[in-house]
Design a protein around this motif. Structure first.
Motif, PDB file in Angstrom:
ATOM      1  N   ARG A 389     -46.070  45.464 -52.546  1.00 34.78           N
ATOM      2  CA  ARG A 389     -46.653  44.707 -53.650  1.00 34.78           C
ATOM      3  C   ARG A 389     -46.782  45.621 -54.869  1.00 34.78           C
ATOM      4  N   PRO A 390     -46.885  45.032 -56.055  1.00 28.14           N
ATOM      5  CA  PRO A 390     -47.117  45.848 -57.249  1.00 28.14           C
ATOM      6  C   PRO A 390     -48.558  46.329 -57.313  1.00 28.14           C
ATOM      7  N   VAL A 392     -50.285  46.973 -60.630  1.00 27.40           N
ATOM      8  CA  VAL A 392     -50.295  47.089 -62.089  1.00 27.40           C
ATOM      9  C   VAL A 392     -51.557  46.532 -62.721  1.00 27.40           C
TER      10      VAL A 392
END
Length: 452
Positions: A389-390, A392
């Protein structure tokens, strides 16, 4: 549909099979990401019955089949129905054959080929990580137990039902030791009732060593009531138990402690066991907590205080909270992401407690942290990568402030502590998972399967 998995363990077949026969084996092999917990272990691999408590009140009942048992070589378990408590599992077929064969290793010593074969409708993509985990966990446990091998001991443990206590107790019993669980309720089999305010003089009769883990959780809003619970559950009960340990003649008194001793704002300073204590509520509590434990040392007992970092396991602590957030793609660095986090894999922490019980070179405080602390932004990136998963979306400090209050946010969520395990490094201690990536992959079932 079926799945098969096999690997080679560097230990004789008799030792590997005996490990599976001892209490705690199922607990040690239960993947931490699987929902539910061990409710009952089988008393026999011949015809015993094990139970797992699953979400929704369902009970997975596994019965060992006598027809599949071969002493020292094989055993079989299969899921069976048990009325309404397992009604939702009625369509799940499960028959698991465990086989063990002696093999000669290239090193010239005897090893064991362990083979699991499962007949089930559950897809292999769900089961494969579980068996990779189980085989690696078994190999690591046996390797560490052989390294720390000593005559069987009787170890009294407070906090035995907690996150660390349950894992440590299972590790000790699979190694052939006896665990006496000190509990505050009415005692059952293998337990003794412990009154923290007035322990009975005979509480530790026949006990070789004590592991003291009990204490109120530090997580929560740092209001007056919470601070009182944290302090009162540690200061007083620890001293009384330590004094009793000295009076009872135990060989070792191993007490939980925390890296909170160093304070919450130490920046880039490398913190070893020789570093000065810091400031703040937790630093004061931990300093007093360790002073209470030293009552055992004053009575001639080898005493160890285990200063624990952020424990990594999806069964509890911060990883239990963060895993679903990151899995949903909503995770990211906390605040600036620049503060240091000193962490440790749960199994590495279990190893350290086990070493503290038997290694007479260990005495006084030891830092139970991995050798590579990370900044919070790196922690976030590694967790996101393990879950594909990111990472950010930055988490503002407002969230922890709401949950923990200002003091809790500063001393827990934003604590900046770059702690290293200097004493363990001096002794040549080998960590199972010294890198954060390795810990996340093992604890979350994301291991790359080794070649067969």
């Amino acid at each position: 549909m079926s799945i098969q998995h096999w690997s080679t363990i560097e230990a004789p077949i008799g030792e590997v099979f005996a490990w599976h026969e001892r209490p705690g084996a199922l607990q040690r092999l239960m993947p931490p990401w699987v929902p539910g917990k061990v409710r009952r272990e089988a008393e026999s691999l011949v015809d015993g019955r094990a139970e797992l408590a699953l979400p929704g009140g369902q009970i997975w009942v596994g019965r060992h089949d006598p027809a599949g048992y071969v002493a020292g070589r094989a055993f079989v378990d299969e899921r069976v129905d048990d009325g309404l408590s397992s009604a939702a599992l009625a369509a799940v077929r499960w028959r698991h054959e465990h086989r063990f064969d002696a093999v000669a290793l290239a090193t010239g010593v005897e090893g064991t080929r362990m083979h699991d074969a499962v007949d089930t409708l559950i897809g292999s993509h769900l089961l494969r990580p579980m068996f990779v985990y189980r085989h690696r966990q078994l190999a690591d446990d046996i390797r560490r137990q052989r390294e720390l091998r000593t005559a069987p001991m009787t170890v009294a443990v407070t906090g035995s039902s907690g996150l660390i206590g349950s894992a440590l107790s299972a590790f000790l019993t699979t190694a052939g030791h006896t665990v006496v669980r000190l509990v505050r309720r009415e005692a059952g089999e293998g337990e003794r009732r412990w009154d923290p305010d007035a322990p009975t003089p005979e509480l530790l009769d026949g006990v070789d060593a004590v592991v003291h883990l009990a204490g109120a959780s530090i997580f929560g809003r740092f209001d007056e009531g919470h601070r009182h619970r944290i302090r009162a559950s540690r200061i007083g009960p620890t001293r009384r138990l330590a004094e009793l340990a000295a009076a009872s003649g135990v060989r070792a008194f191993v007490s939980a402690s925390a890296i909170g001793l160093y304070g919450s704002d130490r920046g880039d300073e490398l913190l070893s066991e020789r570093s000065a204590a810091g400031d703040g509520f937790l630093a004061e509590v931990v300093a007093d907590w360790e002073a209470e434990a030293r009552a055992a040392a004053d009575g001639g007992v080898r005493t160890v205080q285990v200063r624990t970092g952020l424990v990594q396991t999806p069964r509890g602590g911060m990883l239990q909270v963060l895993r679903p957030i990151y899995a949903a793609g909503l995770g990211g660095p906390l605040a600036s992401g620049e503060h240091w986090q000193s962490w440790i894999d749960l199994d590495d922490l279990v190893d350290i407690y086990a070493r503290a019980l038997v290694d007479e070179r260990l005495e006084g405080p030891i830092n139970a942290v991995a050798p590579e602390p990370v900044r919070q932004a790196e922690f976030a990136a590694e967790l996101a990568a393990a879950l594909h998963r990111p990472a950010v979306l930055r988490t503002p400090s407002l969230g922890p402030r709401v949950l923990l209050g200002h003091q809790g946010m500063q001393e827990l969520a934003l604590a900046d502590q770059r702690v290293v395990p200097a004493r363990l490094t001096e002794l040549g201690h080998r960590f199972r998972r010294p890198r954060l990536e390795d810990a996340f992959r093992h604890q979350l079932g994301r291991q790359r399967e080794a070649g067969r």
